[in-house]
Motif scaffolding. Structure first.
Motif, PDB file in Angstrom:
ATOM      1  N   ALA A   1       5.038   5.634  -9.329  1.00  0.00           N
ATOM      2  CA  ALA A   1       4.171   5.068  -8.295  1.00  0.00           C
ATOM      3  C   ALA A   1       4.392   3.572  -8.148  1.00  0.00           C
ATOM      4  CB  ALA A   1       2.710   5.359  -8.618  1.00  0.00           C
TER       5      ALA A   1
ATOM      6  N   GLU B   1       9.596   7.136  -1.545  1.00  0.00           N
ATOM      7  CA  GLU B   1       8.447   6.355  -1.998  1.00  0.00           C
ATOM      8  C   GLU B   1       7.182   7.200  -2.167  1.00  0.00           C
ATOM      9  OE1 GLU B   1       7.976   2.966   0.554  1.00  0.00           O
ATOM     10  OE2 GLU B   1      10.012   2.246   0.194  1.00  0.00           O
ATOM     11  N   ASN B   2       7.362   8.493  -2.395  1.00  0.00           N
ATOM     12  CA  ASN B   2       6.220   9.367  -2.678  1.00  0.00           C
ATOM     13  C   ASN B   2       6.247   9.681  -4.167  1.00  0.00           C
ATOM     14  OD1 ASN B   2       4.617  11.782  -3.096  1.00  0.00           O
ATOM     15  ND2 ASN B   2       4.591  12.023  -0.873  1.00  0.00           N
ATOM     16  N   PRO B   3       5.282   9.197  -4.940  1.00  0.00           N
ATOM     17  CA  PRO B   3       5.361   9.340  -6.407  1.00  0.00           C
ATOM     18  C   PRO B   3       5.373  10.784  -6.886  1.00  0.00           C
ATOM     19  CG  PRO B   3       3.210   8.489  -5.740  1.00  0.00           C
ATOM     20  CD  PRO B   3       4.094   8.432  -4.529  1.00  0.00           C
TER      21      PRO B   3
ATOM     22  N   TYR C   1       3.905   9.310 -13.928  1.00  0.00           N
ATOM     23  CA  TYR C   1       3.410   9.188 -12.553  1.00  0.00           C
ATOM     24  C   TYR C   1       3.131   7.726 -12.215  1.00  0.00           C
ATOM     25  CZ  TYR C   1       0.946  10.479  -8.269  1.00  0.00           C
ATOM     26  OH  TYR C   1       0.574  10.611  -6.954  1.00  0.00           O
ATOM     27  N   ASP C   2       2.528   7.008 -13.142  1.00  0.00           N
ATOM     28  CA  ASP C   2       2.275   5.585 -12.925  1.00  0.00           C
ATOM     29  C   ASP C   2       3.589   4.814 -12.775  1.00  0.00           C
ATOM     30  OD1 ASP C   2      -0.428   6.056 -13.075  1.00  0.00           O
ATOM     31  OD2 ASP C   2      -0.648   5.322 -15.134  1.00  0.00           O
TER      32      ASP C   2
ATOM     33  N   HIS D   1      -2.382  14.953  -7.971  1.00  0.00           N
ATOM     34  CA  HIS D   1      -1.755  14.479  -9.202  1.00  0.00           C
ATOM     35  C   HIS D   1      -1.299  15.684 -10.025  1.00  0.00           C
ATOM     36  CE1 HIS D   1      -1.228  12.520 -13.084  1.00  0.00           C
ATOM     37  NE2 HIS D   1      -1.364  11.336 -12.493  1.00  0.00           N
TER      38      HIS D   1
ATOM     39  N   GLU E   1      -0.965  17.466  -2.195  1.00  0.00           N
ATOM     40  CA  GLU E   1      -0.218  16.385  -2.849  1.00  0.00           C
ATOM     41  C   GLU E   1      -1.056  15.761  -3.969  1.00  0.00           C
ATOM     42  OE1 GLU E   1       1.799  13.438  -0.492  1.00  0.00           O
ATOM     43  OE2 GLU E   1       2.461  14.925   0.987  1.00  0.00           O
TER      44      GLU E   1
END
Length: 390
Positions: free
Chosen positions: A304, A222-224, A300-301, A56, A54
């Motif tokens: 997240a 809630e998993n980015p 991604y930010d 980035h 998992e």
């Protein structure tokens, strides 16, 4: 730097030595597979509860590029096969367990083009079709295939109902001698086919729900990583494979320039035109990479922090992604025009990198005009065409 990338860099010389043998075989060599597996890179986007990292997305991109700059066909497989664990992670957990339960190292091939026809039956579908471009299929134990749901008579429903069908190796055939190409020969992107293979419902994903995060929200809330959107992640993986080849092409040009003296006695490393082209190529390739990585980091930010990647975001990403990829390809092509006739000899790294890059440029995710048009139509209040991939 992720440990997967470090492993590839530590084995770069060995990986480079496998590039030509892979082309000759029409698939990557067994030793290449061993290196890729040992690096752990195929698991970068895989869910932790099924043996993955998992990581980035940009860690994944760096790994793919490290592979591709040393072994273009392996890098292409790294991008295409390596993105599939992201989709598997948002599928029904029963399917995830089937694929990864006994072996987290399992590879999954694809093509997504909806060439298949799926007739509904009790508990699933009977699936028939033939698909080209199943990259890395010789070393994969499963495949993701695109298809259209039909009525009882086998006629596709209207509007089209596009699904992703996931099948184990025993349910399909690989068509040998179906990958005869000028570049990326080592990817072994052969045809696969089957007739009336039964696919249970839990191995089928609705294409719309893959793209709109319905599955992500259900199975990975809630998993980015898994909120990043299929329409972003798959083109991103193709760009990563392309950028790796472009980086390798520039490095091969460096080595060529270092030793080359032209038939007129010109020393390439002192030739101002050659040096200018090299500078432009290196700068454009690296700028293109940073361009895409910066967007991915921002997305991604955003997810997240609980935000979403909107339609406008995704359309703009596709414009920037194809433009960045095209800029890198154009820069290499301009540089290679100055490399002299020795660069076209078979056995020259320059010749192979150039051919592989031209083939990479033809992938639908690197196709420029549909992305430009879709973005422009949306910007001016028009309808986004169905062909737009976002």
């Amino acid at each position: 730097m992720h440990e997967a990338t470090r492993y590839i860099l530590d084995h770069a010389d060995e990986l480079r030595a496998e590039a030509d043998p892979s082309d000759e075989l029409g698939r990557i060599t067994d030793r290449t597979v061993e290196i890729l597996r040992a690096s752990g890179g195929m698991k970068l986007l895989q869910a932790k509860d099924f043996g993955g990292h998992e990581a980035h997305p940009n860690d994944f991109m760096e790994w793919v590029m490290a592979v591709g700059m040393n072994h273009p066909s392996a890098g292409w497989i790294a991008g295409v096969v390596g993105i599939h664990p992201w989709e598997i992670a948002i599928a029904d957990p029963r399917l995830q367990k089937e694929i990864y339960g006994d072996d987290p190292e399992t590879w999954v091939a694809s093509p997504y083009a909806p060439f298949g026809r799926a007739k509904p039956v009790d508990g699933g579908f009977l699936f028939t079709g033939q698909w080209p471009y199943s990259t890395g299929t010789d070393h994969s134990d499963w495949v993701i295939l695109g298809g259209l749901v039909t009525d009882a008579d086998g006629k596709p429903l209207m509007p089209p109902d596009v699904r992703h069908f996931i099948l184990p190796r025993e349910d399909y055939d690989i068509v040998e001698d179906s990958w005869n190409v000028m570049g990326l020969a080592g990817t072994g992107s052969k045809d696969v086919r089957m007739t009336d293979a039964f696919v249970p419902d839990f191995r089928v994903l609705d294409g719309v729900h893959v793209r709109d995060n319905t599955y992500s929200d259900r199975w990975r809330p809630e998993n980015p990583l898994y909120a990043m959107r299929f329409g972003v992640m798959f083109p991103f993986a193709i760009s990563a494979g392309t950028f790796g080849i472009a980086r390798g092409a520039v490095r091969a040009a460096w080595d060529h320039i270092e030793a080359r003296v032209s038939s007129q006695g010109s020393v390439s490393k002192a030739d101002p035109f050659v040096l200018a082209a090299l500078a432009r190529a290196e700068s454009d390739v690296e700028a293109s990479i940073i361009h895409v990585q910066s967007i991915i980091a921002r997305f991604y930010d955003t997810v997240a922090a609980g935000g979403d990647i909107t339609v406008k975001d995704r359309l703009r990403f596709r414009v920037d992604q194809v433009r960045a990829t095209d800029r890198a390809i154009e820069a290499v092509n301009e540089l290679y025009r100055l490399m002299g006739s020795s660069s076209i000899q078979k056995g020259s790294p320059l010749e192979r990198y150039w051919r592989d890059l031209q083939v990479a440029s033809t992938h639908v995710c690197n196709s420029r005009e549909p992305c430009y048009v879709a973005w422009g139509l949306d910007a001016f209040g028009g309808d986004i065409p169905p062909s737009a991939q976002y």
